[in-house]
Design an enzyme around this catalytic site. Structure first.
Site, mmCIF file in Angstrom:
data_model
loop_
_atom_site.group_PDB
_atom_site.id
_atom_site.type_symbol
_atom_site.label_atom_id
_atom_site.label_comp_id
_atom_site.label_asym_id
_atom_site.label_seq_id
_atom_site.Cartn_x
_atom_site.Cartn_y
_atom_site.Cartn_z
ATOM 1 N N LYS A 105 -5.720 16.027 6.051
ATOM 2 C CA LYS A 105 -4.406 16.021 5.412
ATOM 3 C C LYS A 105 -4.310 17.212 4.474
ATOM 4 C CE LYS A 105 -3.304 13.356 1.793
ATOM 5 N NZ LYS A 105 -2.629 14.208 0.776
ATOM 6 N N ASP A 144 1.322 16.822 4.725
ATOM 7 C CA ASP A 144 1.912 15.768 3.899
ATOM 8 C C ASP A 144 2.777 16.385 2.795
ATOM 9 O OD1 ASP A 144 2.409 13.337 2.625
ATOM 10 O OD2 ASP A 144 0.493 13.344 1.567
ATOM 11 N N LYS A 178 6.242 15.401 2.453
ATOM 12 C CA LYS A 178 7.235 14.391 2.048
ATOM 13 C C LYS A 178 8.611 15.012 1.798
ATOM 14 C CE LYS A 178 3.717 11.529 -0.287
ATOM 15 N NZ LYS A 178 2.595 12.489 -0.297
ATOM 16 N N ASP A 184 15.675 16.037 1.300
ATOM 17 C CA ASP A 184 16.757 16.947 0.936
ATOM 18 C C ASP A 184 17.938 16.642 1.843
ATOM 19 O OD1 ASP A 184 18.216 19.259 -0.065
ATOM 20 O OD2 ASP A 184 16.276 20.148 -0.570
ATOM 21 N N THR A 193 1.849 4.332 -2.555
ATOM 22 C CA THR A 193 0.831 3.327 -2.897
ATOM 23 C C THR A 193 0.516 3.310 -4.386
ATOM 24 O OG1 THR A 193 -0.917 4.901 -2.302
ATOM 25 C CG2 THR A 193 -0.254 3.307 -0.620
ATOM 26 N N ARG A 226 -10.957 11.249 -2.182
ATOM 27 C CA ARG A 226 -12.073 11.407 -3.115
ATOM 28 C C ARG A 226 -13.366 10.726 -2.704
ATOM 29 N NH1 ARG A 226 -8.047 10.274 -8.109
ATOM 30 N NH2 ARG A 226 -6.938 9.309 -6.351
#
Length: 231
Positions: free
Chosen positions: A34, A61, A63, A66, A117, A209
């Site tokens: 990603k 990614d 997002k 507009d 999330t 992570r």
């Protein structure tokens, strides 16, 4: 169809750190990664071209959210980069999502973000003034994304089963917020283990992570992959 490779979130601030991280893996190990806002804004489209040149799959990614024309034009640019998957915010509306699909074309997968999330139900009610339950909001966004011709949604694994019931078994559920047992939750509020995400119906999982900051990232990746595919 479930993707067996966990998607690794390359949440690094520089091109050089990405190169160093990817060099840890054997050349024949083709990853799914990603590339999010931090890295894309730091390194630009060249980071996508570089990762693709290594044979890896890319979930870009960004997002997008507009007016429909702007999103359609931006998606046409992303399609030229050869991304395998990208996304928009479902809150942009049906016409925006349709325009995104048209701009991206039929090849790459296009997903819609439902609720992040990091968002709790209390936050959703107070800050977005959405007074349904969090689950109902997510399912509603998923249904609108399906109506717009998108391939699926980004959602918490907790909502995956409800989304598939409300749309179809083939509607993709990509779930971030995945943490192996014992990992720190960080800023995520709705998290789940790889094993639980598999059982509940996720098609793709995103892990950052716990892999990128592990003492041995390759070993951490392999362990998460094994748990994800049920070995």
């Amino acid at each position: 169809m479930r993707e067996e490779r966990p998607i690794i979130a390359l949440d690094f601030p520089s091109f050089e750190q990405v190169k160093s991280f990817l060099a840890l893996f054997p050349a024949e190990e083709k990853l799914y990664v990603k590339i999010g806002m931090e890295l894309y804004y730091a390194a630009g489209p060249e980071i996508v071209r570089y990762v693709k040149s290594l044979g890896h799959s890319v979930f870009l990614d960004l997002k997008l959210h507009d007016i429909p024309h702007t999103v359609q034009s931006a998606m046409a640019v992303l399609a030229d980069l050869g991304v395998d998957m990208t996304n928009v915010h479902a809150a942009g509306g049906l016409e925006m999502m349709k325009a995104a699909r048209e701009g991206l074309g039929a090849g790459p997968k296009l997903l819609a973000v439902t609720q992040l999330t990091s968002t709790s139900e209390e936050q959703m009610r107070q800050e977005q003034n959405i007074q349904t339950s969090l689950a109902d909001s997510v399912v509603h966004y998923a249904q609108r994304a399906a109506a717009a011709g998108l391939d699926g949604v980004v959602c918490s694994a907790h909502e995956a089963a409800k989304i598939k019931t409300a749309t179809s078994a083939s509607f993709v559920c990509l779930t971030p917020g995945i943490r192996p047992k014992g990992s720190a939750v960080g800023d995520q509020k709705r998290v789940m283990t790889p094993s639980d995400a598999r059982k509940i119906g996720s098609d793709y999982i995103v892990v950052g992570r716990p892999i990128t900051q592990a003492e041995n990232p390759v070993a951490a990746y392999q362990a998460i992959k094994a748990e994800w595919i049920g070995l």
